[in-house]
Design a protein around this motif. Structure first.
Motif, PDB file in Angstrom:
ATOM      1  N   GLY A 306      12.293   3.729  -1.755  1.00 50.00           N
ATOM      2  CA  GLY A 306      12.929   4.785  -2.273  1.00 50.00           C
ATOM      3  C   GLY A 306      13.251   5.580  -0.803  1.00 50.00           C
ATOM      4  N   ASP A 307      13.972   6.668  -1.095  1.00 50.65           N
ATOM      5  CA  ASP A 307      13.871   7.499  -0.105  1.00 50.65           C
ATOM      6  C   ASP A 307      12.828   8.315   0.497  1.00 50.65           C
ATOM      7  N   GLN A 308      11.933   8.598  -0.353  1.00 50.20           N
ATOM      8  CA  GLN A 308      10.620   9.343   0.062  1.00 50.20           C
ATOM      9  C   GLN A 308       9.570   8.595   0.093  1.00 50.20           C
ATOM     10  N   LYS A 309       9.556   7.642  -0.955  1.00 49.62           N
ATOM     11  CA  LYS A 309       8.194   6.667  -1.206  1.00 49.62           C
ATOM     12  C   LYS A 309       8.843   5.297  -1.511  1.00 49.62           C
ATOM     13  N   ASN A 310       8.160   4.325  -1.140  1.00 51.52           N
ATOM     14  CA  ASN A 310       8.282   3.099  -1.463  1.00 51.52           C
ATOM     15  C   ASN A 310       7.087   2.501  -2.223  1.00 51.52           C
ATOM     16  N   PHE A 311       7.474   2.070  -3.428  1.00 53.71           N
ATOM     17  CA  PHE A 311       6.457   1.780  -4.770  1.00 53.71           C
ATOM     18  C   PHE A 311       6.372   0.379  -4.803  1.00 53.71           C
ATOM     19  N   LEU A 312       5.027   0.027  -4.634  1.00 51.04           N
ATOM     20  CA  LEU A 312       4.789  -1.527  -4.905  1.00 51.04           C
ATOM     21  C   LEU A 312       4.146  -1.822  -6.373  1.00 51.04           C
ATOM     22  N   ILE A 313       4.549  -2.218  -7.180  1.00 51.07           N
ATOM     23  CA  ILE A 313       4.101  -2.047  -8.674  1.00 51.07           C
ATOM     24  C   ILE A 313       3.297  -3.396  -8.976  1.00 51.07           C
ATOM     25  N   VAL A 314       2.022  -3.243  -9.102  1.00 52.99           N
ATOM     26  CA  VAL A 314       1.354  -4.488  -9.570  1.00 52.99           C
ATOM     27  C   VAL A 314       0.906  -4.416 -11.026  1.00 52.99           C
ATOM     28  N   ASP A 315       0.208  -5.501 -11.478  1.00 52.75           N
ATOM     29  CA  ASP A 315      -0.216  -5.530 -12.793  1.00 52.75           C
ATOM     30  C   ASP A 315      -1.537  -4.888 -13.197  1.00 52.75           C
ATOM     31  N   ALA A 316      -2.363  -4.442 -12.333  1.00 56.76           N
ATOM     32  CA  ALA A 316      -3.566  -3.830 -12.680  1.00 56.76           C
ATOM     33  C   ALA A 316      -3.301  -2.115 -12.513  1.00 56.76           C
ATOM     34  N   ALA A 317      -3.859  -1.550 -13.322  1.00 56.07           N
ATOM     35  CA  ALA A 317      -3.445   0.016 -13.523  1.00 56.07           C
ATOM     36  C   ALA A 317      -4.627   0.907 -13.686  1.00 56.07           C
ATOM     37  N   MET A 318      -4.525   2.180 -14.181  1.00 52.24           N
ATOM     38  CA  MET A 318      -5.550   2.960 -13.926  1.00 52.24           C
ATOM     39  C   MET A 318      -6.299   2.834 -15.087  1.00 52.24           C
ATOM     40  N   ASN A 319      -6.109   2.033 -16.088  1.00 50.01           N
ATOM     41  CA  ASN A 319      -6.988   1.727 -17.331  1.00 50.01           C
ATOM     42  C   ASN A 319      -7.963   0.621 -16.695  1.00 50.01           C
ATOM     43  N   GLY A 356      -0.061   9.652 -12.563  1.00 45.50           N
ATOM     44  CA  GLY A 356      -1.308   9.244 -12.137  1.00 45.50           C
ATOM     45  C   GLY A 356      -1.872   8.031 -11.716  1.00 45.50           C
ATOM     46  N   ASP A 357      -1.043   7.208 -12.435  1.00 45.51           N
ATOM     47  CA  ASP A 357      -1.267   5.681 -12.343  1.00 45.51           C
ATOM     48  C   ASP A 357      -1.044   5.151 -11.038  1.00 45.51           C
ATOM     49  N   TRP A 358      -2.069   5.410  -9.891  1.00 37.89           N
ATOM     50  CA  TRP A 358      -1.863   4.700  -8.693  1.00 37.89           C
ATOM     51  C   TRP A 358      -3.064   3.910  -8.295  1.00 37.89           C
ATOM     52  N   LEU A 359      -3.271   3.140  -7.786  1.00 35.33           N
ATOM     53  CA  LEU A 359      -4.572   2.283  -7.097  1.00 35.33           C
ATOM     54  C   LEU A 359      -4.601   2.743  -5.326  1.00 35.33           C
ATOM     55  N   GLY A 360      -3.528   3.010  -4.881  1.00 43.11           N
ATOM     56  CA  GLY A 360      -3.721   3.279  -3.331  1.00 43.11           C
ATOM     57  C   GLY A 360      -2.221   3.789  -2.959  1.00 43.11           C
ATOM     58  N   ARG A 361      -2.372   4.876  -1.945  1.00 43.41           N
ATOM     59  CA  ARG A 361      -1.086   5.485  -1.343  1.00 43.41           C
ATOM     60  C   ARG A 361      -1.130   5.265   0.107  1.00 43.41           C
ATOM     61  N   ASP A 362       0.179   5.080   0.531  1.00 46.28           N
ATOM     62  CA  ASP A 362       0.438   4.876   1.963  1.00 46.28           C
ATOM     63  C   ASP A 362      -0.361   3.810   2.459  1.00 46.28           C
ATOM     64  N   ARG A 363       0.030   2.539   2.113  1.00 42.40           N
ATOM     65  CA  ARG A 363      -0.782   1.430   2.461  1.00 42.40           C
ATOM     66  C   ARG A 363       0.570   0.434   3.063  1.00 42.40           C
ATOM     67  N   LYS A 364      -0.142   0.106   4.472  1.00 41.01           N
ATOM     68  CA  LYS A 364       0.710  -0.715   4.954  1.00 41.01           C
ATOM     69  C   LYS A 364       0.486  -2.215   4.715  1.00 41.01           C
ATOM     70  N   LEU A 365       1.493  -3.012   3.827  1.00 40.91           N
ATOM     71  CA  LEU A 365       1.275  -4.174   3.319  1.00 40.91           C
ATOM     72  C   LEU A 365       2.511  -5.117   3.674  1.00 40.91           C
ATOM     73  N   ALA A 366       2.526  -6.374   4.103  1.00 39.30           N
ATOM     74  CA  ALA A 366       3.265  -7.271   4.041  1.00 39.30           C
ATOM     75  C   ALA A 366       3.340  -8.120   2.777  1.00 39.30           C
ATOM     76  N   VAL A 367       4.369  -8.049   1.811  1.00 36.83           N
ATOM     77  CA  VAL A 367       4.043  -8.542   0.487  1.00 36.83           C
ATOM     78  C   VAL A 367       5.640  -8.847  -0.284  1.00 36.83           C
ATOM     79  N   LYS A 368       5.797  -9.796  -1.067  1.00 35.22           N
ATOM     80  CA  LYS A 368       6.628 -10.282  -2.001  1.00 35.22           C
ATOM     81  C   LYS A 368       6.040 -10.084  -3.554  1.00 35.22           C
TER      82      LYS A 368
END
Length: 425
Positions: A306-319, A356-368
């Motif tokens: 995104g323009d302000q944030k890049n979101f990496l969506i995973v299958d684990a969540a706040m629950n 509020g469903d986030w696990l980590g903010r501003d993490r540098k990761l090389a992923v696909k």
């Protein structure tokens, strides 16, 4: 791969470009069982316990694991078989403690809101001690015990007004917290307890908070507790044990808590210097026994730049992992099979319909998409606080022991969640 200067938790290592727990490749567990998946190292749990056992060696003591940190039955079995008692805070936790064969005399019942039915059941099975949190609770427990023709062993939890220097939600030893008896009312409360026919005064209890990473608050609290011990006994009420609770922190993100054995060497020196070295010591560690033993494995579903944030969506969540949403807590997130390429900075988020469903903010990761990530230090206050929000089933759990991995909780299905509900006719 993470920098060698950032050590992984105990019994986790990269081997042949794979994240391995003890001698089990975590990617193989994810392939076999799916994700989200919690995996725990048995060796890490026992190593953490051994530090407390070394610290208290040669002293009369009882280590009661605070099972609210992670109450999975197999985890409880590991600790009970290794010599732990259990610290409970509800009737349900009492049932779990009994189900794993814990000797009732090695069970301590804490918590501010014990009900009469919980008290009766605990008295029936013969638990070792109630940690009483208020004068009102003292009266009710006395009434329940008298009705049963029994005497309830009690330790009164004191609030020493010591700042544990931790998150406000997990601070428990200040005047503004809901826990314990105010310091200035303690002697009066003990005299009241000693006069109750249904109570037997056994000890004094103190617990100042959780995720404590400094020795100073412990030493301050110990000084105040020992002053109270002197005052209580001078008033004519003898005490058998000192219960110093738990609260020792773990390394989530470069935190440097003292080791359990080093902490207890200092505390015992303070106890000895004040002339109380003969007393039995009870403690109730939770997070420090299981926190760094666990990881949550999760699959990358989508990448959403995104323009302000890049979101990496995973299958684990706040629950599954509520701590970041509840406390803005930090958990390290690392690749299970690292890629040798530059990474981008992402916010790691889950599928639940909450910002509020986030696990980590501003993490540098090389992923696909399809890659696996490991959320570290997930052994405490993750699965035990998991929920079914969005009708999401709670995750599977496995216990790693050497080169073996045993499923200790099956993945929860939608049908499992429906079981207690009824459709309208």
């Amino acid at each position: 791969m993470p920098s060698p200067s950032t050590p992984l938790p105990p019994h986790l290592v990269y081997r042949d470009h794979q994240l391995v727990m003890e001698d089990v490749a975590l990617a193989s567990l994810a392939r076999a069982h799916g994700t989200p998946l919690f995996a725990y190292s048995k060796a890490a749990i026992l190593d953490a316990l051994a530090a407390y056992q070394r610290g208290l060696a040669g002293r009369p003591h009882l280590i009661c694991y605070a099972m609210k940190a992670n109450s999975s039955l197999a985890i409880l079995q590991v600790l009970v078989r290794a010599g732990c008692g259990l610290d409970i805070v509800s009737g349900g936790e009492l049932e779990r403690a009994l189900a794993v064969g814990c000797d009732p005399e090695r069970i301590i019942f804490s918590g501010v809101g014990k009900t009469r039915s919980e008290m009766r059941h605990a008295l029936q099975v013969g638990i070792g001690c109630f940690n009483v949190e208020s004068e009102a609770e003292l009266e009710v427990l006395d009434e329940v015990a008298c009705d049963m023709g029994l005497r309830a062993p009690v330790s009164i939890r004191v609030n020493p007004n010591v700042d544990a220097k931790t998150h406000p939600y997990i601070s428990t030893g200040l005047k503004g917290n809901k826990f314990g008896i105010a310091h200035e009312r303690v002697v009066q409360t003990y005299l009241r307890a000693a006069a109750c026919k249904g109570l037997r005064v056994a000890g004094i209890d103190c617990h100042i908070g959780s995720q404590i990473t400094e020795t100073g608050p412990y030493l301050d609290a110990m000084d105040r507790v020992l002053e109270l011990v002197d005052a209580i006994e001078a008033a004519g009420v003898p005490l058998e044990h000192i219960d110093f609770g738990g609260g020792l922190g773990i390394d989530y993100a470069g935190d440097t808590p003292p080791s359990a054995d080093a902490l207890w060497r200092q505390l015992l020196e303070r106890i000895d210097a004040r002339g109380h070295g003969h007393r039995k010591i009870c403690i109730e560690p939770g997070r420090s026994l299981v926190g760094n033993a666990g990881v949550c494995l999760t699959e990358v579903l989508y990448l959403k730049p995104g323009d302000q944030k890049n979101f990496l969506i995973v299958d684990a969540a706040m629950n599954d992992l509520p701590r970041p949403a509840m406390y803005e807590a930090y958990h390290r997130i690392v690749p299970v099979q690292p890629r040798d390429e530059p990474g981008l900075v992402w916010d790691v988020v889950g599928p639940v319909c909450e910002s509020g469903d986030w696990l980590g903010r501003d993490r540098k990761l090389a992923v696909k998409p399809g890659d696996l990530l490991a959320v570290l230090s997930a052994g405490a206050y993750c699965m035990s606080m998991a929920s079914n929000y969005n009708t999401r089933g709670r995750a599977m759990e496995v216990l790693v022991d050497g080169d073996q991995a045993l499923v200790i909780r099956q993945r929860e299905s939608a049908q499992d969640q429906f079981r207690m509900e009824q459709l309208l006719p």
